[in-house]
Each structure stands twice: as C-alpha cells, then as structure tokens.
Scaffold this motif. Structure first.
Motif, short mmCIF file in Angstrom:
data_model
loop_
_atom_site.label_atom_id
_atom_site.label_comp_id
_atom_site.label_asym_id
_atom_site.label_seq_id
_atom_site.Cartn_x
_atom_site.Cartn_y
_atom_site.Cartn_z
N GLU A 86 -9.30 -12.33 29.93
CA GLU A 86 -8.81 -13.42 30.78
C GLU A 86 -9.76 -14.62 30.83
O GLU A 86 -9.32 -15.73 31.10
CB GLU A 86 -8.57 -12.91 32.20
CG GLU A 86 -7.39 -11.96 32.30
CD GLU A 86 -7.33 -11.22 33.63
OE1 GLU A 86 -8.22 -11.43 34.49
OE2 GLU A 86 -6.39 -10.43 33.80
N GLN A 196 -2.46 -19.23 25.97
CA GLN A 196 -2.60 -18.00 26.73
C GLN A 196 -1.71 -16.91 26.14
O GLN A 196 -0.55 -16.77 26.54
CB GLN A 196 -2.23 -18.23 28.22
CG GLN A 196 -3.09 -19.28 28.89
CD GLN A 196 -4.51 -18.83 29.03
OE1 GLN A 196 -4.78 -17.67 29.27
NE2 GLN A 196 -5.45 -19.74 28.83
N ASN A 199 -0.18 -12.67 29.01
CA ASN A 199 0.33 -12.97 30.34
C ASN A 199 1.03 -11.76 30.90
O ASN A 199 1.54 -10.94 30.24
CB ASN A 199 1.29 -14.16 30.31
CG ASN A 199 0.57 -15.46 30.05
OD1 ASN A 199 -0.56 -15.62 30.47
ND2 ASN A 199 1.19 -16.35 29.32
#
Length: 199
Positions: A86, A196, A199
């Motif tokens: 993350e 990203q 998720n």
C-alpha cells in the motif's frame, strides 16, 4: 500460533522517506520503526514452514536452507506485506510483491555471498541481530549495518549486499519485483508509477 499483532504505529513519514531514498539508489537503515516485529520469530518461522511442508511436501528447514519463501499469506506476516504494497511507490513494472523469511540458527549458519537482487527489498529484523554489508556497483563503497528487533533496511534493486548473522535470527524480507524487464536504462531516475493495481 503467535497472536496477530495489531499495527498501531503511524509510519507515514517512514514510507515517504523510504520512497525518497529509493529514488536515490542507496540503502538506508531505520531504527525501531517496526516495534511489532517481535512476532517475526522462530514460532512464526516454524509454523509457516510446517504449513508449507504439509501442502507441498517441501520442508525447507529440514533441507538445511536459510530461506522460507512465499510467506505473505501467513496471518502474522500479512499485515507487513499489505502495508508494504500500500505504501511502496513502485517504479515501472514492479508489480510482483513477495514476502520471505531468512533465518540463522547460529552465528555460523549460512551467510550468502555478496550478491545483487533484481528486486528492491525492505528487510525488517525480527528475532535476534543481523549485520548487512552493502556495496555500490563497483564495490568501492562498502558499509556495515547492524539491525536489532524492529529495525529495517531498504536495499534498492541491484545494490550489493550480504547478511552476516550475529547469532540465531529471523528476518522478514519484503520484495518488489519487476513483472518483466525494465523498460528504462536508468531505473532509479524514473518517477514512481502512481496507478493503484491493488484495491
């Protein structure tokens, strides 16, 4: 089983600094940044090895190795792995994240030669102490870093390093591996990929 440790320490500044350091292409040590690392110990190592041996018939400890790979789904290791995924600002094709345990049963137990990994690694020291020798590309600059429980060192990809156990130890390695050959000549000067994928 060791209890699952709840992460309560705010490490936003640590991750920001790690990502800046990584861009510079040199290793860096942080002291006591992972106080939860007391659970990276021989109980965790032995139980993770037992699980892997039971499902794969491959007992790494009985084989005499000092490396237990693919521990990212162990419930004690998973919080470290998730925090790494993350917060680490990956570059280019660094999309393959992994977690391994390295261990030594004594100060004379298995120390790998000076080598260069294709992946960038964050090493978090659990049980015991270990010293890392790091070396730049032409080995003209060598440094010695000793880690105690809770300390961490970041080693950029292709930066030379060697572990020297100071006694029994367990170290967690979190890696960011490219999924394919890098597309740039100067990998470290490239901006982070800010998409990203997780998720």
């Amino acid at each position: 089983m060791e209890p699952i440790v709840q992460f309560t320490k705010d490490r936003r500044n640590f991750w920001a600094e790690l990502n800046q350091v990584r861009a510079g292409g040199t290793p860096k040590v942080w002291r006591e940044v992972f106080p939860e690392a007391t659970n990276i110990n021989f109980h965790t190592l032995l139980e993770a090895n037992q699980y892997q041996a039971a499902i794969s018939n491959d007992d790494k400890i009985l084989k005499g190795t000092a490396h237990l790979p693919n521990v990212e789904m162990d419930p004690r290791i998973k919080p470290y792995h998730l925090e790494f995924m993350e917060n680490y600002e990956r570059i280019d094709t660094e999309t393959m994240f992994n977690a391994s345990l390295f261990f030594s049963l004594s100060d004379g137990h298995h120390s790998v030669h000076l080598h260069r990994d294709y992946e960038s690694v964050l090493l978090i020291q659990g049980y015991g102490e270990v010293t890392f020798i790091t070396a730049n590309e032409d080995n003209s600059k060598k440094e010695v870093h000793t880690l105690k429980t809770g300390d961490a060192i970041f080693i950029p990809r292709l930066y030379g390093h060697k572990s020297v156990p100071m006694g029994p130890r367990v170290t967690l390695s979190l890696g960011a591996n490219p999924s394919k050959a890098m597309t740039t000549n100067n990998f470290m000067s490239q901006p982070a990929n800010t998409s990203q994928p997780y998720n």
